[in-house]
Design an enzyme around this catalytic site. Structure first.
Site, PDB file in Angstrom:
ATOM      1  N   HIS A  37      84.378  30.389 -33.740  1.00  0.00           N
ATOM      2  CA  HIS A  37      83.823  29.309 -32.918  1.00  0.00           C
ATOM      3  C   HIS A  37      83.305  29.847 -31.589  1.00  0.00           C
ATOM      4  O   HIS A  37      83.751  30.899 -31.120  1.00  0.00           O
ATOM      5  CB  HIS A  37      84.931  28.293 -32.596  1.00  0.00           C
ATOM      6  CG  HIS A  37      85.311  27.403 -33.730  1.00  0.00           C
ATOM      7  ND1 HIS A  37      86.615  27.223 -34.128  1.00  0.00           N
ATOM      8  CD2 HIS A  37      84.571  26.614 -34.540  1.00  0.00           C
ATOM      9  CE1 HIS A  37      86.657  26.366 -35.137  1.00  0.00           C
ATOM     10  NE2 HIS A  37      85.442  25.987 -35.415  1.00  0.00           N
ATOM     11  N   CYS A  90      92.464  24.802 -29.421  1.00  0.00           N
ATOM     12  CA  CYS A  90      92.345  24.044 -30.687  1.00  0.00           C
ATOM     13  C   CYS A  90      93.393  22.971 -30.867  1.00  0.00           C
ATOM     14  O   CYS A  90      93.193  22.050 -31.641  1.00  0.00           O
ATOM     15  CB  CYS A  90      92.511  24.952 -31.899  1.00  0.00           C
ATOM     16  SG  CYS A  90      91.808  26.536 -31.728  1.00  0.00           S
TER      17      CYS A  90
HETATM   18  C1  CIR Z   1      89.830  26.612 -39.464  1.00  0.00           C
HETATM   19  O1  CIR Z   1      89.352  27.622 -39.970  1.00  0.00           O
HETATM   20  O2  CIR Z   1      89.189  25.569 -39.377  1.00  0.00           O
HETATM   21  C2  CIR Z   1      91.236  26.665 -38.946  1.00  0.00           C
HETATM   22  N1  CIR Z   1      92.024  27.509 -39.787  1.00  0.00           N
HETATM   23  C3  CIR Z   1      91.271  27.175 -37.523  1.00  0.00           C
HETATM   24  C4  CIR Z   1      90.566  26.265 -36.574  1.00  0.00           C
HETATM   25  C5  CIR Z   1      90.709  26.699 -35.171  1.00  0.00           C
HETATM   26  N2  CIR Z   1      90.062  25.787 -34.316  1.00  0.00           N
HETATM   27  C6  CIR Z   1      89.455  26.117 -33.189  1.00  0.00           C
HETATM   28  O3  CIR Z   1      89.335  27.287 -32.855  1.00  0.00           O
HETATM   29  N3  CIR Z   1      88.907  25.147 -32.492  1.00  0.00           N
END
Ligand code: CIR
Length: 258
Positions: free
Chosen positions: A162, A249
């Site tokens: 991200h 997150c």
């Molecule tokens: C994903 O791949 O969507 C989750 N395992 C991790 C998301 C992390 N979110 C973020 O960095 N905003």
């Protein structure tokens, strides 16, 4: 009176089945992940937030990462359409919680956005174009925000999941970055700090009121930040990091008037 709300969501018993893009799968200790998540919430409380915790769901391995499901502005909340199909069922519970505080706008098909790709600094909204966030999503976000005077600025990212894996705000003028993953010139007008250490995931930090919440696994970067006068509270989120999550997150933080 202004107070800060932090929406969080309990760690799913299915977190081991999380999405992974840049990391190899490692066993995740569920109890430890839950303890770390509680400790994270405690720090948010200490920094002035009231926690609104949503329940976990065994069908939603990644739901603890609430940041990806919404972007909250003073005027509206944008409910995203996450780029990973497995995560799309996460949004209704978050939308329902946010509807008590904000008017909602929904990103619609074919648009996709993960909140982790959206960095808001004042009225500038940087949007990472990644495997999770497409141009249709970006255009919808811009249309929703233009009436409120925000400028939406696309940013390219390479090598990480991200935009906010690569860059987050320390204050209204200064951005903590990992220059290997983003190109500086996209952030003209801001001071970029990159301490150039081996701590590759160290560019993710959360502003909470006038404080900063940071993962404890980046001691070198922490030292640089403290030397520059930032007041930083750290928390161990190492189990959640195995699911490719970072400190931004795990919450949606916004102000409400009470
Ligand atoms: C994903 O791949 O969507 C989750 N395992 C991790 C998301 C992390 N979110 C973020 O960095 N905003």
């Amino acid at each position: 009176m202004i107070r800060l709300i932090a929406i969080t969501r309990d760690v799913s018993p299915a977190i081991a089945a999380c999405e992974l893009t840049h990391l190899a799968r490692e066993p995740i200790d569920l109890n430890r992940a839950k303890e770390q998540h509680r400790a994270y919430e405690k720090v948010l409380e200490r920094l002035g937030c009231v926690i609104e915790r949503l329940p976990a769901d065994a069908q939603m391995p990644d739901a603890v990462f609430v940041e990806d499901t919404a972007i909250v502005f003073d005027e509206i909340a944008v409910i995203t359409r996450p780029g990973a199909e497995s995560r799309r069922s996460e949004t209704p519970a978050v939308a329902s919680a946010l509807s008590r505080h904000r008017t909602l706008v929904h990103i619609e098909e074919p648009g996709t956005i993960d909140g982790g790709d959206v960095l808001v600094v004042g009225h500038v909204v940087f949007v990472g174009r990644t495997s999770r966030t497409n141009d249709a999503g970006l255009d919808q976000l811009r249309r929703a925000l233009t009436p409120f005077g925000y400028s939406v600025v696309p940013a390219s990212v390479r090598g990480c999941l991200h935009l906010k894996s690569a860059i987050t705000a320390l204050d209204d003028r200064t951005l903590l970055t990992n220059r290997r993953w983003i190109a500086d010139q996209q952030f003209a007008g801001f001071e970029l700090v990159d301490f150039g250490s081996s701590e590759s995931m160290a560019a993710n930090i959360v502003r909470v009121g006038s404080g900063l919440l940071y993962a404890s696994s980046f001691p070198r970067t922490l030292e640089h930040l403290e030397r520059r006068g930032y007041s930083v509270t750290t928390v161990d989120v190492s189990e959640l990091a195995k699911a490719e999550g970072a400190v931004t997150c795990c919450s949606l933080i916004f102000a409400v008037e009470r």
